[in-house]
Scaffold this motif. Structure first.
Motif, PDB file in Angstrom:
ATOM      1  N   GLN A  45       0.843  -1.230  -0.026  1.00  0.00           N
ATOM      2  CA  GLN A  45      -0.009  -0.048   0.144  1.00  0.00           C
ATOM      3  C   GLN A  45       0.982   1.501   0.051  1.00  0.00           C
ATOM      4  N   PRO A  46       1.705   1.268   1.025  1.00  0.00           N
ATOM      5  CA  PRO A  46       2.564   2.734   0.942  1.00  0.00           C
ATOM      6  C   PRO A  46       3.433   2.870  -0.474  1.00  0.00           C
ATOM      7  N   LEU A  47       3.883   1.923  -1.144  1.00  0.00           N
ATOM      8  CA  LEU A  47       4.502   1.640  -2.243  1.00  0.00           C
ATOM      9  C   LEU A  47       3.756   2.090  -3.396  1.00  0.00           C
ATOM     10  N   LEU A  48       2.578   1.593  -3.312  1.00  0.00           N
ATOM     11  CA  LEU A  48       1.553   2.132  -4.523  1.00  0.00           C
ATOM     12  C   LEU A  48       1.292   3.714  -4.375  1.00  0.00           C
ATOM     13  N   ALA A  49       1.377   4.313  -3.523  1.00  0.00           N
ATOM     14  CA  ALA A  49       1.125   5.647  -3.329  1.00  0.00           C
ATOM     15  C   ALA A  49       2.371   6.374  -3.789  1.00  0.00           C
ATOM     16  N   GLU A  50       3.319   5.975  -4.112  1.00  0.00           N
ATOM     17  CA  GLU A  50       4.560   6.625  -4.826  1.00  0.00           C
ATOM     18  C   GLU A  50       4.671   6.285  -6.180  1.00  0.00           C
TER      19      GLU A  50
END
Length: 352
Positions: free
Chosen positions: A173-178
């Motif tokens: 999830q936090p990687l997708l945001a980037e």
């Protein structure tokens, strides 16, 4: 896994050890002379050693951020698998002069690493040769032998946090945001949400054990003459305890065809595996979704890492394009059709 922990796992190594220094470590800890040349690696620093004794080795220096227990886990797993199936084509751990399987050392730059020496396996990397049905079936059988050898292996660090762990794909999830906004990110985000809602809960009741977890074509060696026989399974750096079926999901994600049914080639690997280590119906029923999850994971992690470390993006993105293409083609097959195909392949059609 926090953002800082994720970033730390893929941070640069700091001052790189030179080939000359690697050769000196080889002599100091193993009493062997040889010529060292660097090997590509995601986290560790590795060297190919051409020994003066005529043998070849791989000298490994772990990433400073890797927990000591994880290194011990990987090393003990190799030792255990080799003891259970001595003919397995996996690297052998070479003991130090004092008989220990590895050494904790401090390098001149002050970083602490674990030093290991493994046997070097001959063969041609799978990604360099033409694929065949016989080759895929043999690879499936070899992978089954490895998992059977590891089926009774336990270690305190087997449940360590690993980004490349399908069962915890919510960590994407936090990687997708980037990632750059657009249709690709939307597709990946939708599938991660589907995983959390539908797939992750179903994993809880499945068989679990230690698995290799990274059988991509760069980690498979094939006999250079017959181009069928698996001569090496390498790179045990992503080992983890997980649902057993995740092992096949990872392997199959790299064995998809460009036919109307992309699973027709992966089916040959599955059949080889199933013949030696029979799958359960509940596992097969989830395999389609787990393959898609791995493809989503590959596209997300490699895209994120390439944006952060552009100097290494050629190596990082080596599987990105194929994984995105495979994800789209496999989604087009549909869950119902894919599940029916896989259940029939494993002789489970019509079972309740």
């Amino acid at each position: 896994m926090s953002d800082s922990a994720i970033d730390q796992l893929f941070s640069t190594l700091g001052s790189a050890t030179t080939p000359e220094a690697a050769s000196e470590l080889l002599w100091q800890h193993y009493g062997l002379r040889g010529r060292a040349s660097p090997l590509n690696s995601e986290r560790d620093q590795n060297f190919h050693i051409h020994g003066d004794d005529g043998a070849q080795y791989v000298l490994k220096l772990t990433h400073p951020a890797e927990a000591r227990g994880v290194t011990d886990f990987q090393t003990r797993a190799l030792l255990h698998a080799a003891s259970r199936d001595p003919a397995l084509p996996i690297p052998r751990v070479i003991p130090r002069l004092d008989g220990e399987p590895y050494a904790a050392i401090t390098l001149p730059d002050g970083t602490q690493r674990v030093l290991r020496l493994l046997s070097y396996l001959g063969g041609q990397p799978l990604h360099q040769i033409t694929r065949s049905a016989a080759q895929r079936r043999h690879l499936g059988q070899t992978l089954a032998r490895l998992d059977l050898a590891l089926s009774d292996f336990a270690h305190p660090s087997a449940e360590h946090a690993l980004l490349w762990d399908i069962q915890h794909s919510e960590r994407l999830q936090p990687l997708l945001a980037e990632l750059p906004p657009g249709p690709q990110r939307d597709t990946l985000a939708a599938f991660v949400a589907h995983f959390r809602r539908e797939i992750q809960p179903a994993l809880a009741g499945l068989r679990r054990q230690v698995i290799h977890n990274d059988l991509n074509p760069y980690n498979v060696l094939v006999d250079a003459q017959d181009q069928i026989t698996t001569s090496g399974l390498i790179d045990f750096g992503d080992m983890v305890q997980a649902p057993l079926i995740n092992e096949l999901a990872v392997a199959c994600s790299y064995q998809l065809s460009r036919n109307a049914n992309p699973l027709d080639t992966a089916a040959e690997l599955i059949a080889g595996y199933h013949a030696l280590y029979p799958l359960q119906r509940e596992e097969v029923a989830l395999l389609y979704d787990l393959i898609l999850t791995r493809l989503c994971m590959t596209v997300t992690i490699t895209g994120w890492r390439a944006s952060r470390y552009p100097e290494n993006q050629t190596y990082i993105l080596r599987n990105n394009g194929l994984s995105w293409d495979g994800l789209q083609r496999l989604q087009a097959v549909g869950r119902d059709a894919a599940q029916a195909f896989l259940l029939q392949l494993c002789g489970m059609k019509g079972q309740a």
